[in-house]
Design a protein around this motif. Structure first.
Motif, PDB file in Angstrom:
ATOM      1  N   ALA A 176       0.824  -1.211   0.000  1.00 34.56           N
ATOM      2  CA  ALA A 176       0.000   0.000   0.000  1.00 34.56           C
ATOM      3  C   ALA A 176       0.859   1.262   0.000  1.00 34.56           C
ATOM      4  O   ALA A 176       0.535   2.247  -0.683  1.00 34.56           O
ATOM      5  CB  ALA A 176      -0.950  -0.011   1.189  1.00 34.56           C
ATOM      6  N   TRP A 177       1.961   1.255   0.751  1.00 37.01           N
ATOM      7  CA  TRP A 177       2.812   2.464   0.807  1.00 37.01           C
ATOM      8  C   TRP A 177       3.335   2.792  -0.581  1.00 37.01           C
ATOM      9  O   TRP A 177       3.305   3.952  -1.010  1.00 37.01           O
ATOM     10  CB  TRP A 177       3.988   2.241   1.763  1.00 37.01           C
ATOM     11  N   ALA A 178       3.813   1.787  -1.297  1.00 28.16           N
ATOM     12  CA  ALA A 178       4.367   2.006  -2.633  1.00 28.16           C
ATOM     13  C   ALA A 178       3.305   2.558  -3.572  1.00 28.16           C
ATOM     14  O   ALA A 178       3.554   3.490  -4.354  1.00 28.16           O
ATOM     15  CB  ALA A 178       4.947   0.706  -3.185  1.00 28.16           C
ATOM     16  N   PHE A 179       2.104   2.004  -3.511  1.00 29.79           N
ATOM     17  CA  PHE A 179       1.032   2.474  -4.388  1.00 29.79           C
ATOM     18  C   PHE A 179       0.584   3.885  -4.014  1.00 29.79           C
ATOM     19  O   PHE A 179       0.272   4.695  -4.900  1.00 29.79           O
ATOM     20  CB  PHE A 179      -0.137   1.492  -4.373  1.00 29.79           C
ATOM     21  N   ASP A 180       0.556   4.201  -2.731  1.00 32.95           N
ATOM     22  CA  ASP A 180       0.198   5.558  -2.320  1.00 32.95           C
ATOM     23  C   ASP A 180       1.232   6.559  -2.832  1.00 32.95           C
ATOM     24  O   ASP A 180       0.890   7.659  -3.281  1.00 32.95           O
ATOM     25  CB  ASP A 180       0.103   5.642  -0.797  1.00 32.95           C
ATOM     26  N   CYS A 181       2.503   6.182  -2.771  1.00 32.89           N
ATOM     27  CA  CYS A 181       3.578   7.033  -3.269  1.00 32.89           C
ATOM     28  C   CYS A 181       3.399   7.289  -4.762  1.00 32.89           C
ATOM     29  O   CYS A 181       3.498   8.435  -5.232  1.00 32.89           O
ATOM     30  CB  CYS A 181       4.931   6.376  -2.989  1.00 32.89           C
ATOM     31  N   ALA A 182       3.122   6.239  -5.513  1.00 35.83           N
ATOM     32  CA  ALA A 182       2.935   6.365  -6.952  1.00 35.83           C
ATOM     33  C   ALA A 182       1.690   7.183  -7.283  1.00 35.83           C
ATOM     34  O   ALA A 182       1.687   7.991  -8.218  1.00 35.83           O
ATOM     35  CB  ALA A 182       2.836   4.980  -7.584  1.00 35.83           C
ATOM     36  N   ARG A 183       0.638   6.980  -6.515  1.00 39.44           N
ATOM     37  CA  ARG A 183      -0.603   7.723  -6.738  1.00 39.44           C
ATOM     38  C   ARG A 183      -0.367   9.219  -6.529  1.00 39.44           C
ATOM     39  O   ARG A 183      -0.832  10.049  -7.324  1.00 39.44           O
ATOM     40  CB  ARG A 183      -1.688   7.211  -5.779  1.00 39.44           C
ATOM     41  N   GLU A 184       0.360   9.558  -5.487  1.00 40.49           N
ATOM     42  CA  GLU A 184       0.654  10.966  -5.215  1.00 40.49           C
ATOM     43  C   GLU A 184       1.508  11.590  -6.312  1.00 40.49           C
ATOM     44  O   GLU A 184       1.447  12.800  -6.541  1.00 40.49           O
ATOM     45  CB  GLU A 184       1.363  11.091  -3.860  1.00 40.49           C
ATOM     46  N   ALA A 185       2.275  10.752  -7.016  1.00 39.97           N
ATOM     47  CA  ALA A 185       3.103  11.245  -8.119  1.00 39.97           C
ATOM     48  C   ALA A 185       2.303  11.373  -9.413  1.00 39.97           C
ATOM     49  O   ALA A 185       2.854  11.777 -10.446  1.00 39.97           O
ATOM     50  CB  ALA A 185       4.296  10.313  -8.334  1.00 39.97           C
ATOM     51  N   GLY A 186       1.027  11.021  -9.373  1.00 42.05           N
ATOM     52  CA  GLY A 186       0.162  11.175 -10.537  1.00 42.05           C
ATOM     53  C   GLY A 186       0.215  10.028 -11.527  1.00 42.05           C
ATOM     54  O   GLY A 186      -0.245  10.167 -12.673  1.00 42.05           O
TER      55      GLY A 186
END
Length: 329
Positions: A176-186
């Motif tokens: 989840a952390w990795a996906f949240d990071c990627a999501r925040e990067a657009g």
């Protein structure tokens, strides 16, 4: 226009997994590496089951050691895809293999790949975009470093983030952390699920990672309530029938659930996954699906439109691609 020449959109392609065996053999010879054990007598890749496939995949990848190696690989893969009518492709790239998850090294690899993609677009008419993926069986901690690499290089070429590897290792929530990071990067989000594990794995992936697309997702057919939910949500499935059949998940093309999923309103697309490993091409996928389900040109036009709508690229790129998909007079 022949089936092979018809324009196609492909969303699920592993770059290393698309490496022509002859290319890998030649690169190994240049480096004086003996990896002959991963090939069969005909020169193709030799593997027994999914776990062994992963080991052969990583052995083939082991001779790819520099940005220049990846530049050459990208050109070889895109040449093969373009020969089968692919005009747009999204490929999975992993900083695990490209620079050991170091952002500076990763930038060098990415620059070489993007340079090759630009050359291929100019010469072959195929557009490439990248989906950055941690390898599930390398563990959640390493996925964080991969996500940082993705976020630091997000832009016109790096447009997506996903996860690949052994589905049986770890749970979706662990990433989840990795996906949240990627999501925040657009970045657009996709995740392999529902290939080796059943419908609950798809549900868990949607709940924990909230991707707009699911890689494979075919095991959803075992839970028709989930199938209807996927249709209602508009979740796009990156289906790779030839891969599923080659790996023994389904016995033959007529038994593959893509026909049922399509009929029930799920947004499905068609891709090759790791084409030389599974002895397939986009032409072969379309040909076998037409034979198995009596799909006509109208169905394949729908699949292309679905794939283009779901693609992780900008509006201008989509508009240009849409024009190339228009029927010729």
């Amino acid at each position: 226009m022949t089936l092979k020449e018809q324009p196609k959109i492909e969303l699920h392609l592993h770059l290393e997994g698309a490496a022509p065996p002859a290319f890998i053999r030649g690169l190994a010879a240049e480096k004086r590496e003996d990896i002959s054990g991963i090939f069969d007598e005909g020169g193709g890749y030799a593997w027994r089951d999914f776990r062994h496939f992963l080991r052969v995949y990583e052995a083939a990848t082991s001779v790819l050691r520099s940005p220049e190696d990846y530049r050459r690989l990208t050109l070889a893969v895109l040449e093969e895809s373009a020969a089968h009518g692919v005009i747009y492709s999204e490929t999975f790239l992993s900083p695990d293999f490209c620079g050991g998850r170091d952002v500076t090294a990763w930038r060098d690899y990415l620059a070489a790949i993007e340079d090759a993609a630009a050359e291929a677009e100019a010469k072959m008419g195929i557009t490439l975009r990248a989906i950055i993926t941690p390898i599930r069986h390398f563990g959640p901690e390493k996925s964080r470093d991969v996500a940082i690499c993705a976020a630091e290089t997000a832009g016109r070429f790096v447009t997506g983030f996903g996860i690949a590897g052994d589905e049986m290792i770890c749970e979706p929530k662990d990433f989840a952390w990795a996906f949240d990071c990627a999501r925040e990067a657009g970045l657009g989000l996709t995740a392999h699920a529902g290939e080796w594990r059943g419908p609950q794995h798809i549900r868990d992936t949607l709940a924990a990672l909230a991707p707009s697309r699911i890689g494979h997702g075919v095991r959803a057919i075992e839970d028709l309530a989930l199938v209807d939910e996927l249709a209602e949500r508009g979740t796009v499935l990156e289906v790779c029938p030839g891969s599923n059949i080659s790996l023994g998940i389904y016995r033959d093309w007529r038994k593959h659930p893509i026909g049922q999923l399509y009929d029930r309103g799920v947004k499905v697309t068609v891709s090759t996954d790791d084409p030389p490993f599974f002895h397939t091409t986009m032409t072969r996928e379309w040909d076998r699906l037409a034979d198995a389900f009596d799909w006509d040109q109208g169905v394949f036009d729908t699949l292309n439109r679905t794939a283009l709508d779901a693609a992780f690229c900008d509006r201008d790129t989509k508009e240009k691609l849409a024009k190339r998909l228009e029927p010729r007079a």
